[in-house]
Design a protein around this motif. Structure first.
Motif, PDB file in Angstrom:
ATOM      1  N   ALA A  98       0.831  -1.212   0.000  1.00  0.00           N
ATOM      2  CA  ALA A  98       0.000   0.000   0.000  1.00  0.00           C
ATOM      3  C   ALA A  98       0.861   1.256   0.000  1.00  0.00           C
ATOM      4  O   ALA A  98       0.596   2.214  -0.747  1.00  0.00           O
ATOM      5  N   TYR A  99       1.917   1.270   0.819  1.00  0.00           N
ATOM      6  CA  TYR A  99       2.800   2.439   0.878  1.00  0.00           C
ATOM      7  C   TYR A  99       3.526   2.668  -0.442  1.00  0.00           C
ATOM      8  O   TYR A  99       3.756   3.816  -0.848  1.00  0.00           O
ATOM      9  N   ALA A 100       3.906   1.574  -1.132  1.00  0.00           N
ATOM     10  CA  ALA A 100       4.600   1.714  -2.415  1.00  0.00           C
ATOM     11  C   ALA A 100       3.638   1.825  -3.590  1.00  0.00           C
ATOM     12  O   ALA A 100       4.068   2.112  -4.704  1.00  0.00           O
ATOM     13  N   GLY A 101       2.350   1.611  -3.328  1.00  0.00           N
ATOM     14  CA  GLY A 101       1.354   1.634  -4.384  1.00  0.00           C
ATOM     15  C   GLY A 101       0.488   2.879  -4.351  1.00  0.00           C
ATOM     16  O   GLY A 101       0.969   4.000  -4.583  1.00  0.00           O
ATOM     17  N   PRO A 102      -0.800   2.739  -4.027  1.00  0.00           N
ATOM     18  CA  PRO A 102      -1.711   3.884  -4.132  1.00  0.00           C
ATOM     19  C   PRO A 102      -1.374   5.037  -3.189  1.00  0.00           C
ATOM     20  O   PRO A 102      -1.615   6.202  -3.535  1.00  0.00           O
ATOM     21  N   ILE A 103      -0.832   4.750  -2.017  1.00  0.00           N
ATOM     22  CA  ILE A 103      -0.492   5.846  -1.096  1.00  0.00           C
ATOM     23  C   ILE A 103       0.648   6.677  -1.670  1.00  0.00           C
ATOM     24  O   ILE A 103       0.622   7.916  -1.633  1.00  0.00           O
ATOM     25  N   ALA A 104       1.670   6.004  -2.225  1.00  0.00           N
ATOM     26  CA  ALA A 104       2.780   6.727  -2.849  1.00  0.00           C
ATOM     27  C   ALA A 104       2.300   7.519  -4.065  1.00  0.00           C
ATOM     28  O   ALA A 104       2.728   8.663  -4.280  1.00  0.00           O
ATOM     29  N   LEU A 105       1.412   6.931  -4.842  1.00  0.00           N
ATOM     30  CA  LEU A 105       0.919   7.597  -6.048  1.00  0.00           C
ATOM     31  C   LEU A 105       0.156   8.867  -5.699  1.00  0.00           C
ATOM     32  O   LEU A 105       0.339   9.914  -6.353  1.00  0.00           O
ATOM     33  N   GLU A 106      -0.682   8.814  -4.672  1.00  0.00           N
ATOM     34  CA  GLU A 106      -1.445   9.999  -4.280  1.00  0.00           C
ATOM     35  C   GLU A 106      -0.514  11.127  -3.856  1.00  0.00           C
ATOM     36  O   GLU A 106      -0.704  12.287  -4.237  1.00  0.00           O
TER      37      GLU A 106
END
Length: 406
Positions: A98-106
């Motif tokens: 999650a931290y490397a995926g959608p949270i980082a993207l936002e």
């Protein structure tokens, strides 16, 4: 130099590493700002650090309580193992993704929308959006490493970050990882030894820290002083407080020591009697107080681990989740203390471990040796100089005494 710092909106991630770096960089004449959720603006203001409040970036409270965010980010829906004092092991892989995926993207999208062009970006380890931004802008990025578990998870996070880079419309390479460690190299897991970029000494305790309660000055001076802290998160997890505090209080009561137990605003969770030698407080200046302690009982979060070594204090670790087991293993490997199994320890286990560490001169001697070794590391002034020397775009050459390298 315009230095952008990025962080998850959590005090423990932000204040102990990035805030001192911001203060040092600003004192050296650089322009510095922290990009994070707006919920951190007031705390950053206490330390006179500029906050670039990112619209649309969720704070930690929302991430923990909003079911829509749980689904959007792919966060775990159940934390605790039934009947245990630990979380499901698979949860931390979900958090990493999650931290490397959608949270980082936002966060990356919010930063790229700002009218604030940095020359260098430094992030705390769980915040990956800054690295995405650096990859898009073609500037240098460094991780200030106060959570070694994140670097150990790269086989999972690197592919996810490459996907997010494509989502941003960038088809170039992901910026190569660089780490700035904040303890001597041997204090990190051996697997990270070849990938670390350099090692630096965090400045002393911050200003605007909680005061020590005056009544704690009246503790018996002829008995060892023990500090126990389980961090800001463990006791907030479902059932953790009642499961942990009973054996902890019983074990502490068996010690011929004075014990300060800090609970981070959760002292109301204590339901039973408190032993006469245990003094409960919600907040205290932990980093400063450790220098006066004979033993540190800790959850082994990295910041606590670092502060214990900085003070030269032996430790007894009660790790539960995230990087805590990794750090607790280092406490044992370095010979500076013992580790207990948080799922099964008893009051007797705790008191016996504390007695062994207090009476064996080895852990104290080894902790003091690392304390001296820390004093040989370059300070954050050198880290700032090394950041300024990083070339743009991303090709690196060796820098001087801080040894920040690709």
């Amino acid at each position: 130099m315009r230095l952008l710092l990025t962080s998850q909106p959590t005090s423990s991630h932000l204040v102990t590493g990035l805030v001192p770096l911001a203060q040092v960089a600003r004192a050296l004449g650089h322009e510095v700002a922290v990009a994070t959720a707006g919920s951190m603006a007031a705390e950053l203001a206490l330390h006179s650090v500029d906050c670039l409040a990112l619209p649309g970036v969720a704070d930690q409270q929302a991430m923990r309580t909003d079911p829509e965010l749980t689904v959007r980010y792919g966060l775990p829906t159940e934390m605790m193992r039934p009947g245990k004092r630990t979380v499901y092991a698979a949860n931390w892989r979900k958090f990493s993704l999650a931290y490397a995926g959608p949270i980082a993207l936002e966060l990356a999208r919010a930063v790229l929308a700002l009218d604030w062009q940095p020359d260098v970006i430094v992030s705390e380890p769980t915040e990956h959006g800054g690295r995405l931004v650096a990859s898009v802008l073609g500037i240098a990025h460094v991780t200030l490493d106060n959570n070694p578990l994140i670097a150990l998870e790269r086989q999972v996070t690197e592919p996810m970050l490459r996907q997010q880079l494509v989502e941003l419309g960038h088809h170039g390479e992901l910026d190569a990882p660089r780490r700035a460690g904040v303890l001597p190299e041997r204090c990190y897991p051996a697997e990270l030894a070849d990938t670390a970029s350099g090692y630096y000494r965090v400045p002393g305790p911050l200003l605007n820290q909680p005061r020590l309660r005056p009544e704690l000055l009246d503790l018996a001076e002829d008995r060892p002083l023990v500090l126990l802290s389980l961090g800001s998160l463990a006791l907030t997890l479902c059932g953790m407080g009642e499961q942990l505090l009973e054996p902890i209080l019983q074990g502490l009561g068996e010690l011929s020591c004075e014990v300060i137990l800090t609970l981070g605003g959760l002292s109301g969770q204590i339901m039973g009697p408190v032993p006469a030698n245990v003094h409960v407080t919600d907040y205290l200046p932990q980093a400063a107080l450790l220098a006066a302690c004979d033993l540190f009982i800790t959850h082994a979060g990295f910041n606590a681990f670092r502060e214990g070594l900085t003070a030269g204090v032996p430790m007894v670790a009660l790790p539960s989740f995230a990087d805590q087991p990794v750090n607790a293993d280092q406490i044992v490997a370095l010979g500076v203390g013992e580790r207990l199994d948080i799922d099964s320890f008893t009051a007797a286990d705790l008191s016996n471990a504390c007695t062994r560490v207090l009476t064996d001169p080895g852990p104290r001697r080894n902790a003091r040796a690392i304390q001296r070794e820390l004093l040989t590391l370059p300070g954050f002034e050198q880290l700032v100089c090394d950041l300024e020397a990083l070339p743009v775009p991303r090709m690196l050459s060796a820098c001087q005494s801080g040894d920040l390298r690709p």
